[in-house]
Design a protein around this motif. Structure first.
Motif, PDB file in Angstrom:
ATOM      1  N   ARG A 150       0.849  -1.186   0.000  1.00 14.66           N
ATOM      2  CA  ARG A 150       0.000   0.000   0.000  1.00 14.66           C
ATOM      3  C   ARG A 150       0.886   1.238   0.000  1.00 14.66           C
ATOM      4  O   ARG A 150       2.041   1.184   0.412  1.00 14.66           O
ATOM      5  N   GLU A 199      -3.742  10.868   0.679  1.00 13.13           N
ATOM      6  CA  GLU A 199      -4.296   9.720  -0.042  1.00 13.13           C
ATOM      7  C   GLU A 199      -3.625   8.454   0.460  1.00 13.13           C
ATOM      8  O   GLU A 199      -2.440   8.452   0.793  1.00 13.13           O
ATOM      9  N   ALA A 241      -3.872   4.084  -0.402  1.00 16.14           N
ATOM     10  CA  ALA A 241      -4.556   3.052  -1.177  1.00 16.14           C
ATOM     11  C   ALA A 241      -3.617   1.898  -1.472  1.00 16.14           C
ATOM     12  O   ALA A 241      -2.411   1.987  -1.242  1.00 16.14           O
ATOM     13  N   GLU A 242      -4.197   0.820  -2.006  1.00 11.87           N
ATOM     14  CA  GLU A 242      -3.381  -0.272  -2.509  1.00 11.87           C
ATOM     15  C   GLU A 242      -2.474   0.298  -3.596  1.00 11.87           C
ATOM     16  O   GLU A 242      -2.877   1.188  -4.347  1.00 11.87           O
ATOM     17  N   GLU A 270      -3.812   0.306  -7.314  1.00  8.70           N
ATOM     18  CA  GLU A 270      -4.915   1.267  -7.380  1.00  8.70           C
ATOM     19  C   GLU A 270      -4.364   2.697  -7.413  1.00  8.70           C
ATOM     20  O   GLU A 270      -4.766   3.518  -8.222  1.00  8.70           O
ATOM     21  N   LEU A 271      -3.410   2.958  -6.535  1.00 10.62           N
ATOM     22  CA  LEU A 271      -2.893   4.316  -6.441  1.00 10.62           C
ATOM     23  C   LEU A 271      -2.140   4.735  -7.708  1.00 10.62           C
ATOM     24  O   LEU A 271      -2.316   5.840  -8.203  1.00 10.62           O
ATOM     25  N   GLU A 325     -13.271   7.349   2.212  1.00 11.35           N
ATOM     26  CA  GLU A 325     -13.044   6.110   1.468  1.00 11.35           C
ATOM     27  C   GLU A 325     -13.907   6.161   0.209  1.00 11.35           C
ATOM     28  O   GLU A 325     -15.082   5.851   0.236  1.00 11.35           O
ATOM     29  N   LYS A 357     -13.262   1.198  -2.407  1.00 14.46           N
ATOM     30  CA  LYS A 357     -12.932   0.332  -1.275  1.00 14.46           C
ATOM     31  C   LYS A 357     -11.426   0.350  -1.009  1.00 14.46           C
ATOM     32  O   LYS A 357     -10.612   0.186  -1.921  1.00 14.46           O
ATOM     33  N   ASN A 358     -11.056   0.589   0.219  1.00 15.42           N
ATOM     34  CA  ASN A 358      -9.663   0.664   0.650  1.00 15.42           C
ATOM     35  C   ASN A 358      -8.863   1.776  -0.015  1.00 15.42           C
ATOM     36  O   ASN A 358      -7.646   1.749  -0.009  1.00 15.42           O
ATOM     37  N   HIS A 359      -9.525   2.703  -0.613  1.00 10.08           N
ATOM     38  CA  HIS A 359      -8.827   3.819  -1.242  1.00 10.08           C
ATOM     39  C   HIS A 359      -9.348   5.123  -0.625  1.00 10.08           C
ATOM     40  O   HIS A 359     -10.463   5.538  -0.881  1.00 10.08           O
TER      41      HIS A 359
END
Ligand SMILES: Nc1ncnc2c1ncn2[C@@H]1O[C@H](COP(=O)(O)OP(=O)(O)OP(=O)(O)O)[C@@H](O)[C@H]1O
Ligand SMILES: Nc1ncnc2c1ncn2[C@@H]1O[C@H](COP(=O)(O)OP(=O)(O)OP(=O)(O)O)[C@@H](O)[C@H]1O
Ligand code: SF4
Ligand SMILES: [Mg+2]
Ligand SMILES: [Mg+2]
Lengths: 306, 338, 330
Positions: free
Chosen positions: C229, C240, C242-243, C246-247, C313, C316-318
């Motif tokens: 992450r 910010e 995130a995974e 994703e990022l 959020e 999800k997870n971001h």
């Protein structure tokens, strides 16, 4: 920083109490009955008994100690057996003299020591360096009473430029202060030199060189400030040694200071005087250490953080 | 463009050796390169291969003892820096040639405000007054992108972040607008946006005053964006010298190839990064043959017994490898053994 | 992806670190550098969380505060459920074996009078991790890991190059079998081949021993390679988190977008469009009101100047802290 100072001041309290404790027990350690001692030789049984009563010597020890402590805090250090003067007054007369002597000595330790150290470090392993360090080595190994006597012989007796003994003018200060400060100066010189040589290897000195600065400026401006940090501690430690040295030097040069007073008092078995003198010397020592600590911390903080 | 520009720095056969208890370490062992006005030379290479020692030798700042320039010359505008007196050298340091050091964390004096550390050089070389020098150093801090420069100038290094310290170093090096800037890993502590800004600043000075730059970096991205030509070093030698385009398009030396292969790729995911197996030979005990031989996938017998020379190829690239000579028996060419 | 089930090894809550600044005049109110200003995040066992962000945004300070190298101004840090900030010196010393740090320039923390052998030996002795007779073998193994020769053992730190010193610092951190390592620019002084070697090593160790890394770096390709992450900081705040994939693939915060666009690419034929940020970098002594990024943000609206955006959020997870993140052009 303020917290640190407060904490440090706080920490000295037990030390001071410890000192009074030790000083108090000097009384107990002296062979024989203190009352007999206090009364002096050939005193009658009644006098001794009276003294014992008066000083509360027949009370349990801890009460005696407690009373001693309260007296000390009230500024009552007892009365000299020799001349029946209050001990505190006697001390207050002599204290300035010793402080003056110590002050000049420490100045000599610092100025002479650092100057020699810097001169050595500027050109390491050169002839100057080797000779200065040789002298420093001598300074550390020579006993100060011998050194003092040699100085006295040379400057006062042979050349007759400085007074032999006594404590009247600034001229009188020179020889004793040099005698007292020399050993410390030698130690400070060696310390300054090695500290500078260590600092000079640091990256930021290389940066200073890369700017095209002269070697002299590099040493004075960039190296010295960082190098002096450990030296300050050494100076602090030297102060302790110096206090011890006053005893000798004051005796040699017949200076009427605290050190000589203690020696005399011991010789005369003037116990309250001994107690008072030792107590004061310890207090000075503790205070100086406190200052050195705070000073050191102040200088060192950024170094640590780096 | 560099062809028509004036030559300002020429390093010829430079050797720097360290004599220690364990023997002689040949940290820099015969280096040649040139730098023209306004040009940027990149130096890349394995950690410990002698990049920093090369640049410190140019300014004669190697720790001595144990270090010593053991041979060669460094011609700056025709004058040899190696044989110059210390006094003459001082006028050049920080003024005509300045350097950004690799270690931003320890290269600033911990007890002197950073503004003063910059102002000092200005007062010395530009004969500025106290106030003018201070103002200029605040301006320099601003130029390198440090916010609230007036306040920061008064702070000591421990109060600044790593990247800020590095920028103080950069400001210091640029303050006197030098003709040659040696930048040893100048942007390792900087984020990419500020890095871009700093590289831009250096470029600006290059076009404005024709500053020549030696850019030592392991960040091949920085090399690609800023350098005109690149020298690849390995174990105290230059093993390849090429224009930036040529180097990236067609790396010749097996070490250069390995280096480009081990880059993490920003746009794809790899499980394991490619490395070059083995390790550099000890500088105290260099092999007789090619110094890369123990790790080289193409190695032949001659590589182990004889050291190759840095040889000019037809396309202008210089490379130190037997593969590119007539001695090469060469049918294992592309794949390689091991 | 299934982070929710993972065990939390480190929990940071509302961490603040303010440093006082010298006052210009006696009458002015006391000013502070708000180096870290109320950040919260957690670290799962066995993962790598990277912190990226502009120079001076508070990354190192966060690391130092977690280890209590500077005492935090406010906030909580829990390591395996244990409140670190409440520990006394002795307990903390014991914990230091578990929590190691690799500094940007370890030279400052390497004792110049100790050889590499003494440095490694001391680290092992203090934490009592390896029996005396086995230490020599362990040292050689460690040096091998970081690509230094056995002959290095008897040398002093100043006899090494920048990158070699860095590797000594890494070897020392690994010597005591830590559980969590904070790597502050740990590989930035290394050339790419050694860097690749060390990154591979860190990854392998992580797989083997479930090591957790808090990885601070400016090198985004390294971050992309090593992280699970990524957390982006700006001026003392988390903007910010995130995974990794994703990022990098769909950054939501305008600052992250600018950051990703300025990565230099090792290809001289490629000249890309950069989002060069306009405006001066604001000072953490006097950070802007509202969103701290609004002074340089190309998309800022009126609301950004007034209100501080919360960390939301969005996917999800971001998590992202920007008022208009959902309406930004991609
Ligand atoms: N004082 C010294 N004594 C002995 N050897 C030294 C000394 N200083 C440096 N060296 C050696 O010189 C060699 C070259 O070091 P240098 O600093 O130039 O490497 P570098 O290419 O800059 O590497 P890096 O990318 O890691 O900074 C190294 O192998 C190092 O061990
Ligand atoms: N001991 C200190 N005293 C005063 N200010 C400090 C101190 N340590 C850090 N700061 C300030 O805190 C802020 C954050 O610093 P920090 O070192 O965390 O930045 P960083 O994100 O690690 O940056 P970089 O990428 O440049 O290393 C900076 O403005 C810095 O000046
Ligand atoms: S000379 Fe031989 S060993 Fe050296 S790089 Fe070329 S092929 Fe490899
Ligand atoms: Mg280097
Ligand atoms: Mg940092």
């Amino acid at each position: 920083m303020l917290m640190f100072i407060l904490r440090r001041v706080f920490q000295t309290i037990p030390v001071i109490i410890g000192v009074t404790f030790v000083v108090f027990f000097i009384m107990q350690l002296v062979p024989g009955d203190p009352a007999v001692l206090l009364a002096g030789e050939g005193a009658s049984k009644e006098t001794i008994e009276a003294i014992r009563e008066q000083l509360g010597l027949n009370q349990p020890l801890y009460i005696q100690y407690f009373e001693y402590l309260t007296n000390v805090f009230r500024g009552d250090l007892g009365v000299s057996l020799k001349n029946s003067q209050p001990v505190l007054d006697e001390i207050l007369v002599r204290l300035p003299i010793t402080i003056e002597l110590a002050f000049f000595s420490i100045i000599i330790t610092i100025v002479l020591g650092m100057a020699a150290g810097i001169i050595s470090a500027v050109k390491p392993y050169s002839l100057t360096d080797v000779s200065v360090m040789l002298v420093a080595l001598l300074g550390i190994s020579l006993p100060s009473f011998w050194f003092g006597l040699m100085l006295m012989y040379f400057f006062s007796v042979k050349l007759q430029v400085l007074p032999v003994a006594g404590w009247d003018s600034l001229l009188h200060v020179i020889l004793p202060a040099v005698t007292l400060g020399a050993g410390g100066a030698a130690i400070v010189a060696r310390m300054t030199r090695s500290s500078i040589l260590e600092v000079i290897r640091q990256d930021y000195i290389r940066t200073a060189r890369a700017k095209g600065l002269r070697e002299r400026i590099i040493i004075y401006k960039h190296a010295l400030r960082n190098a002096l940090i450990p030296v300050i501690t050494v100076v602090g430690l030297q102060f302790g040694a110096l206090l011890g040295g006053t005893v000798l030097v004051e005796s040699i040069f017949a200076i009427n200071g605290l050190g000589r007073m203690i020696v005399d008092a011991i010789r005369m078995r003037d116990l309250p005087m001994v107690q008072g003198g030792v107590l004061f010397a310890s207090l000075i020592f503790v205070t100086v250490n406190l200052f050195v600590d705070v000073f050191y911390r102040f200088f060192n903080k950024r170094i640590e953080l780096n | 463009m560099n062809k028509k520009n004036k030559l300002i720095l020429e390093v010829k056969g430079l050797k720097t050796h360290f004599t220690t208890k364990r023997g002689v370490s040949k940290a820099v062992d015969g280096i040649d390169f040139t730098l023209h006005k306004g040009e940027t030379l990149g130096i890349v290479g394995e950690s410990g291969c002698g990049k920093s020692m090369t640049s410190l030798s140019i300014l004669r700042l190697i720790p001595s003892p144990p270090g010593k320039i053991a041979g060669g010359s460094v011609l700056f505008k025709g004058k040899d820096l190696v044989t110059m007196t210390e006094d003459e050298m001082r006028k050049i340091r920080g003024n005509e040639i300045s350097m950004i050091f690799q270690e931003p964390m320890t290269s600033l004096n911990p007890v002197i405000p950073v503004g003063e550390q910059i102002a000092e050089a200005l007062r010395l070389h530009q004969k500025m007054g106290k106030k003018a020098a201070w103002e200029k150093s605040v301006e320099m801090l601003k130029l390198v992108g440090i916010p609230s420069p007036e306040k920061r100038a008064k702070q000591e290094p421990f109060q600044l972040s790593g990247g800020m310290r590095q920028r103080v170093m950069i400001a210091m090096a640029l303050a006197c607008t030098p003709e040659v800037l040696i930048a040893d890993e100048p942007t390792t502590a900087l984020d990419v946006t500020i890095q871009a800004q700093i590289l831009e600043l250096i470029k600006e000075l290059q076009t404005k005053i024709g500053m020549g730059v030696i850019m030592i970096t392991h960040d091949l991205g920085v090399v690609a964006e800023t350098c005109d030509k690149v020298a690849v070093m390995y174990a105290g030698n230059i093993v390849e010298h090429a224009s930036t385009e040529q180097l990236f398009a067609n790396p010749k030396h097996p070490y250069t190839q390995g280096l480009l292969n081990s880059l993490p790729k920003i746009h794809e995911d790899q499980d394991e990064l490619i490395t070059i197996d083995g390790s550099v030979p000890s500088p105290y005990n260099m092999p007789a043959g090619c110094r890369f031989a123990s790790r080289c996938p193409y190695r032949e017998d001659i590589c182990i017994t004889h050291q190759p020379n840095l040889i000019n190829q037809s396309d202008g690239v210089k490379v130190r490898c037997w593969k590119y000579t007539d001695e090469w028996t060469g049918n294992r060419d592309k794949e390689g053994v091991i | 992806m299934e982070t929710a089930e993972k065990k939390i090894i480190l929990q940071v809550d509302h961490l603040k670190q303010y440093f006082p600044v010298k006052k210009d005049s006696f009458f002015k109110p006391k000013a502070y550098v708000k180096a870290v200003d109320d950040i919260s995040f957690e670290l799962y066992e066995g993962e790598t969380l990277s912190i990226v962000g502009e120079s001076g945004c508070g990354k190192s300070t966060t690391g130092r505060a977690i280890l209590r190298l500077d005492e935090p101004t406010d906030g909580k840090v829990h390591y395996m459920g244990q409140d670190i900030l409440g520990l006394n010196k002795k307990e903390m010393r014991k914990l230091r074996g578990d929590l190691q740090v690799i500094f940007q320039d370890p030279f400052a923390s390497l004792n110049p009078r100790q050889t590499v052998k003494q440095i490694l030996n001391e680290a092992m002795a203090i934490q009592e991790v390896v029996d005396k007779p086995k230490r020599k073998d362990r040292m050689l193994e460690l040096l091998g890991y970081v690509g230094l020769s056995a002959e290095s053992l008897d040398r002093y730190p100043h006899e090494f190059s920048g990158g070699q010193r860095q590797r000594i610092g890494i070897a020392r951190a690994l010597a005591v079998d830590p559980k969590l390592i904070i790597c502050d620019e740990a590989v930035s002084a290394l050339d790419v081949s050694i860097q690749a070697q060390i990154l591979n090593l860190l990854k392998n160790l992580q797989k083997q021993f479930k090591l957790t890394f808090l990885f601070i770096s400016h090198d985004l390709s390294v971050v992309r390679h090593i992280s699970d992450r990524v957390m982006v900081m700006y001026l003392g705040k988390v903007v910010e988190i995130a995974e990794k994939k994703e990022l990098f693939d769909s950054p939501l915060h305008p600052y992250t977008q600018a950051l990703l666009s300025s990565i230099p690419v090792p290809d001289p034929t490629l000249k890309r469009d950069r989002v060069i940020l306009k405006g001066d970098v604001p000072s953490p002594i006097d950070p802007p009101r509202g969103c701290r990024f609004h002074t340089r943000c190309p998309f800022a609206v009126e609301k950004c100047k007034q209100e501080e955006p919360p960390l939301r959020e969005l996917v999800k997870n971001h998590f992202v802290s920007c008022h208009i993140a959902e309406d930004l052009p991609v």
